[in-house]
Every structure is written in C-alpha cells, then in structure tokens.
Design a protein around this motif. Structure first.
Motif, mmCIF file in Angstrom:
data_model
loop_
_atom_site.group_PDB
_atom_site.id
_atom_site.type_symbol
_atom_site.label_atom_id
_atom_site.label_comp_id
_atom_site.label_asym_id
_atom_site.label_seq_id
_atom_site.Cartn_x
_atom_site.Cartn_y
_atom_site.Cartn_z
ATOM 1 N N SER A 154 -61.832 8.333 98.653
ATOM 2 C CA SER A 154 -60.940 9.388 98.165
ATOM 3 C C SER A 154 -59.932 8.887 97.148
ATOM 4 N N MET A 155 -59.971 7.598 96.818
ATOM 5 C CA MET A 155 -59.021 6.991 95.884
ATOM 6 C C MET A 155 -57.581 7.232 96.316
ATOM 7 N N VAL A 156 -57.293 6.902 97.579
ATOM 8 C CA VAL A 156 -55.931 7.003 98.111
ATOM 9 C C VAL A 156 -55.631 5.763 98.947
ATOM 10 N N ASN A 157 -54.349 5.451 99.092
ATOM 11 C CA ASN A 157 -53.922 4.358 99.951
ATOM 12 C C ASN A 157 -53.685 4.883 101.358
ATOM 13 N N VAL A 158 -54.104 4.124 102.346
ATOM 14 C CA VAL A 158 -53.966 4.533 103.737
ATOM 15 C C VAL A 158 -53.502 3.347 104.571
ATOM 16 N N GLY A 159 -53.148 3.633 105.836
ATOM 17 C CA GLY A 159 -52.786 2.575 106.761
ATOM 18 C C GLY A 159 -51.367 2.717 107.275
ATOM 19 N N ALA A 160 -51.009 1.814 108.198
ATOM 20 C CA ALA A 160 -49.693 1.865 108.834
ATOM 21 C C ALA A 160 -48.565 1.691 107.824
ATOM 22 N N GLY A 161 -48.777 0.825 106.823
ATOM 23 C CA GLY A 161 -47.750 0.627 105.809
ATOM 24 C C GLY A 161 -47.478 1.886 105.008
ATOM 25 N N THR A 162 -48.515 2.622 104.694
ATOM 26 C CA THR A 162 -48.367 3.882 103.949
ATOM 27 C C THR A 162 -47.545 4.878 104.769
ATOM 28 N N ILE A 163 -47.879 5.000 106.039
ATOM 29 C CA ILE A 163 -47.181 5.941 106.914
ATOM 30 C C ILE A 163 -45.715 5.547 107.089
ATOM 31 N N GLU A 164 -45.437 4.238 107.168
ATOM 32 C CA GLU A 164 -44.054 3.774 107.295
ATOM 33 C C GLU A 164 -43.241 4.142 106.066
ATOM 34 N N GLN A 165 -43.820 4.020 104.887
ATOM 35 C CA GLN A 165 -43.117 4.402 103.659
ATOM 36 C C GLN A 165 -42.861 5.905 103.612
ATOM 37 N N ILE A 166 -43.825 6.695 104.025
ATOM 38 C CA ILE A 166 -43.657 8.150 104.032
ATOM 39 C C ILE A 166 -42.462 8.558 104.879
ATOM 40 N N ALA A 167 -42.264 7.862 105.989
ATOM 41 C CA ALA A 167 -41.185 8.212 106.925
ATOM 42 C C ALA A 167 -39.796 8.053 106.307
ATOM 43 N N GLN A 168 -39.689 7.345 105.184
ATOM 44 C CA GLN A 168 -38.389 7.129 104.545
ATOM 45 C C GLN A 168 -38.074 8.177 103.481
ATOM 46 N N ILE A 169 -38.940 9.155 103.304
ATOM 47 C CA ILE A 169 -38.790 10.133 102.227
ATOM 48 C C ILE A 169 -38.772 11.540 102.806
ATOM 49 N N ARG A 170 -37.960 12.406 102.226
ATOM 50 C CA ARG A 170 -37.952 13.824 102.565
ATOM 51 C C ARG A 170 -38.253 14.611 101.294
ATOM 52 N N ALA A 171 -39.400 15.223 101.260
ATOM 53 C CA ALA A 171 -39.837 15.944 100.059
ATOM 54 C C ALA A 171 -39.626 17.444 100.223
ATOM 55 N N ASP A 172 -39.538 18.133 99.085
ATOM 56 C CA ASP A 172 -39.426 19.593 99.108
ATOM 57 C C ASP A 172 -40.767 20.225 99.483
ATOM 58 N N THR A 173 -41.826 19.742 98.857
ATOM 59 C CA THR A 173 -43.156 20.330 99.069
ATOM 60 C C THR A 173 -44.209 19.236 99.099
ATOM 61 N N TYR A 174 -45.182 19.402 99.983
ATOM 62 C CA TYR A 174 -46.368 18.553 99.991
ATOM 63 C C TYR A 174 -47.551 19.401 99.563
ATOM 64 N N PHE A 175 -48.194 19.025 98.472
ATOM 65 C CA PHE A 175 -49.409 19.687 98.029
ATOM 66 C C PHE A 175 -50.586 18.903 98.610
ATOM 67 N N MET A 176 -51.227 19.511 99.597
ATOM 68 C CA MET A 176 -52.280 18.846 100.357
ATOM 69 C C MET A 176 -53.664 19.214 99.845
ATOM 70 N N ARG A 195 -45.467 16.244 107.817
ATOM 71 C CA ARG A 195 -44.258 16.215 108.645
ATOM 72 C C ARG A 195 -43.015 15.816 107.857
ATOM 73 N N ALA A 196 -43.197 15.110 106.736
ATOM 74 C CA ALA A 196 -42.063 14.633 105.950
ATOM 75 C C ALA A 196 -41.659 15.592 104.835
ATOM 76 N N ALA A 197 -42.313 16.738 104.740
ATOM 77 C CA ALA A 197 -42.010 17.713 103.687
ATOM 78 C C ALA A 197 -41.452 18.993 104.290
ATOM 79 N N ALA A 198 -40.583 19.662 103.536
ATOM 80 C CA ALA A 198 -40.010 20.928 104.002
ATOM 81 C C ALA A 198 -41.071 22.013 104.103
ATOM 82 N N GLU A 199 -42.076 21.958 103.241
ATOM 83 C CA GLU A 199 -43.186 22.899 103.311
ATOM 84 C C GLU A 199 -44.459 22.211 102.835
#
Length: 253
Positions: free
Chosen positions: A147-169, A196-200
C-alpha cells in the motif's frame, strides 16, 4: 450437484444477495454445513469472497497491489479526490491516508493552500512537493510496500502525539454490518490510530469497495463522520449507509 457447479451457484447467489449464510445454504442445497464451509474456505483462498462468521461477503477488488489499484475506477477516484479536497480549510491539520484515492485528494488541493498534511505514505508526501504553502509531516515506520505506507508500533506512537482536524481515510472495504476493513493487520492498526487521533474521519470509497469485506476490521461505521462516494454509486449499496446515520457526499465526475 458437482462441487464446481455448487461453487458457481454460490457465486451467483453472492452476486444477487450480497451475502451467503452457511446454514441456509445447507438446507437449500441439501448438503452439510461442513460442506458449505469447506466450499467457502476454498473460494476465499482463491480470492472469490471474504469469509465472515456464519457465511461470506463479497471480496473487495481493492485487495490488489498498489500498481493494480491505480487502474481501478480512475474517473470516480478523481471525482472523490476533488470533493474531499474541497472540505479542507486553510490552517487545518489533516491526516491523509495512503492509496490511490487519497493521491487524487492531494492532487486536487489548491496550490497555495496553507495547511498541514500529516501522512504515513511516502507517495502522498511526494505528491505535495508542488504545494509550497502546505507543511508536510511524515510519519516513519516500516514500509508496507503493498500500500506504500509506513506501519508498525513506531508509526502508532507518533500518531498519538498529534491531534488533527480531519482524517481522510482510504479503505479496502465498506460494509453496513462489518464496517470498514482492509487486507493487512498492521495497516488496520495504523488506520484505527489515525481515526482516534482526529476530530472527524471522512472515508473515501469508490463503488467497487461498497458492500464488500476484507480480513481485518479498522473501525465500525459509528466511528466515522461521513463517506465521499461517486455520484453513480448504486442506491442498494448507499442506502444502508445512509440508514446508519452517515453523512454521504456524492462526488460528480
């Protein structure tokens, strides 16, 4: 009925009804549930359907690799990308998923838009090289080449430090009962963390993904705010999503 004939019959029923129920099929075809389950296992192994508890659902064609997916529903994906890009407001912080539809989103962003895009996709980051006013934040991790994306525990740890307005999934499958799913376990975990880290969360889904299932659940429909769909998406696939309270945006080509 020969095994080959029975399997073709199951495929015909799946196309007609959108799901298969093993117990019901056992009674209708006068064979054991074990026989039906074996058929479903073999058909799932061949990529013909997705097994779920008690039966099966259509398999998503979006389970193919990144290169193959680039040629699926290209006009619809471009329309979805434009509609999603119109939702982005100046100054926002947004998560943008990987995938071919999300690539269309970033291509459609105004060249001088001032915003921050956080992504775990190298290909999405590269698409934004021509947008000088957009700050791009790359999330690291292990590259999942499919899928040409980065994955893993390190990726999830970085996400937890950010609060975004919108996640386009971007997602492999959308189903009114089983929710949103994808073909890789770690990718599903990262998508769930972004949600979980995005407002919507706004889901981008071309028609071939609707009414299908993939092996790994991301979240339920109750966890997302809306879905952007092509204008020509069939009513029988979109109405169940609307009935569950989702805001549907239909993108005109």
């Amino acid at each position: 009925m020969l095994t080959r004939q029975r399997k073709q019959h199951l495929l015909d029923l799946l196309k007609r009804d959108g799901r298969l129920v093993a117990r019901q099929l056992s009674e209708e075809l006068n064979v054991s549930e074990d026989t039906i389950r074996r058929d479903l296992r073999e058909m799932a192994r061949d990529g013909l359907l997705q097994r779920v508890h008690g039966g099966a659902l259509p398999a998503s064609p979006a389970l193919g690799n990144f290169t193959a997916r680039q040629d699926i529903a290209t006009d619809d994906k471009a329309a979805i990308g434009r509609a999603a890009a119109a939702m982005v407001q100046p100054g926002q912080v947004i998560f943008v998923d990987g995938g071919t539809t999300c690539a269309q989103l970033v291509r459609a962003l105004p060249r001088h838009l001032q915003a921050t895009v956080v992504t775990h996709s190298p290909s999405i980051a590269m698409e934004l090289m021509g947008h000088p006013a957009i700050e791009v934040v790359m999330l690291g991790g292990r590259l999942f080449r499919h899928s040409m994306v980065n994955v893993g525990a390190g990726t999830i740890e970085q996400i937890a430090q950010i609060r975004a307005d919108t996640y386009f999934m971007g997602v492999t499958s959308v189903h009114p009962d089983t929710g949103l799913s994808t073909g890789d376990y770690e990718e599903a975990c990262v998508k769930r963390a972004l949600c979980r880290a995005a407002a919507e969360t706004i889901v981008l889904a071309s028609s071939e993904k609707l009414g299908t299932a993939a092996p790994y659940k991301v979240v339920g429909l109750q966890d997302v705010s809306g879905i952007v769909l092509p204008a020509g998406a069939p009513d029988e696939l979109t109405q169940p999503l609307h009935d569950r309270g989702l805001a549907l945006t239909f993108a005109e080509a």
